[in-house]
Design a protein around this motif. Structure first.
Motif, mmCIF file in Angstrom:
data_model
loop_
_atom_site.group_PDB
_atom_site.id
_atom_site.type_symbol
_atom_site.label_atom_id
_atom_site.label_comp_id
_atom_site.label_asym_id
_atom_site.label_seq_id
_atom_site.Cartn_x
_atom_site.Cartn_y
_atom_site.Cartn_z
ATOM 1 N N TRP A 12 -37.655 37.143 -5.364
ATOM 2 C CA TRP A 12 -38.112 38.521 -5.154
ATOM 3 C C TRP A 12 -39.600 38.642 -5.473
ATOM 4 N N HIS A 122 -44.353 52.060 4.467
ATOM 5 C CA HIS A 122 -43.147 51.219 4.471
ATOM 6 C C HIS A 122 -43.300 50.006 3.552
ATOM 7 N N ALA A 125 -42.994 51.169 0.027
ATOM 8 C CA ALA A 125 -41.594 51.485 -0.273
ATOM 9 C C ALA A 125 -40.794 50.204 -0.503
ATOM 10 N N ASP A 126 -41.066 49.173 0.307
ATOM 11 C CA ASP A 126 -40.387 47.889 0.121
ATOM 12 C C ASP A 126 -40.714 47.289 -1.244
ATOM 13 N N LYS A 128 -41.666 48.905 -3.935
ATOM 14 C CA LYS A 128 -41.018 49.718 -4.961
ATOM 15 C C LYS A 128 -39.517 49.394 -5.036
ATOM 16 N N TRP A 129 -38.880 49.221 -3.894
ATOM 17 C CA TRP A 129 -37.450 48.892 -3.860
ATOM 18 C C TRP A 129 -37.193 47.545 -4.536
ATOM 19 N N ILE A 130 -38.053 46.559 -4.260
ATOM 20 C CA ILE A 130 -37.881 45.237 -4.869
ATOM 21 C C ILE A 130 -38.098 45.302 -6.380
ATOM 22 N N TYR A 131 -39.072 46.101 -6.823
ATOM 23 C CA TYR A 131 -39.248 46.269 -8.265
ATOM 24 C C TYR A 131 -37.991 46.862 -8.896
ATOM 25 N N GLU A 132 -37.328 47.750 -8.191
ATOM 26 C CA GLU A 132 -36.080 48.330 -8.696
ATOM 27 C C GLU A 132 -34.988 47.252 -8.770
ATOM 28 N N VAL A 133 -34.927 46.390 -7.758
ATOM 29 C CA VAL A 133 -33.959 45.279 -7.780
ATOM 30 C C VAL A 133 -34.232 44.376 -8.983
ATOM 31 N N GLU A 142 -33.708 52.397 -16.931
ATOM 32 C CA GLU A 142 -34.681 53.212 -16.211
ATOM 33 C C GLU A 142 -35.561 53.945 -17.206
#
Length: 151
Positions: A12, A122, A125-126, A128-133, A142
């Motif tokens: 990741w 986009h 956003a990708d 940010k999504w990977i950081y959440e993963v 959180e």
């Protein structure tokens, strides 16, 4: 920690560092260049309108001959100009022809800027999504302050 998690985490992080961040830099640079082109076209339109309004048919100016070296030039007839239409091509226009062409060029640049902006959104956003993963993989709770700012 499971031996599988560090490998997945590395993949990741590699995706972010090797693909997404360079893509973000390229998209941002491309959009900045488009903003510069948009300003040049807008300035050209305003200059033509000023020449037309003030009936200026000849003038003295400085011309960049390369590497920021300038020469003084005399333009004997300003009523015909060469306009960069892209890809290194220039077309000779009258003032009226240029003023008819430039709005379509400005619209095209505005569309390209919007496309770049959407691509940037986009990519961010990708990321940010990977950081959440990654946060979930590492079982990091959180941050309550982050949620408060979003709300």
């Amino acid at each position: 920690m499971d031996g599988h998690v560090p490998e997945e985490l590395r993949k990741w992080e590699e995706l972010i560092d090797c693909k997404l961040k360079p893509s973000l830099v390229r998209a941002t640079d491309e959009r900045n260049k488009l903003f510069e082109q948009q300003k040049v076209v807008s300035d050209l339109r305003k200059n033509i309108e000023n020449l037309q309004r003030n009936s200026i048919t000849n003038m003295r100016t400085m011309v960049n001959i390369g590497s920021e070296v300038y020469l003084q030039a005399e333009v004997s007839d300003t009523r015909r100009i060469f306009v960069d239409i892209g890809y290194g091509f220039h077309v000779e226009f009258t003032w009226d022809e240029a003023l008819k062409y430039l709005p379509s060029r400005e619209e095209l640049l505005a569309r390209k800027i919007e496309e770049c902006t959407q691509r940037i959104v986009h990519i961010k956003a990708d990321i940010k999504w990977i950081y959440e993963v990654i946060r979930q993989l590492l079982n990091i709770p959180e941050d309550p302050y982050v949620e408060e700012r979003v709300l």
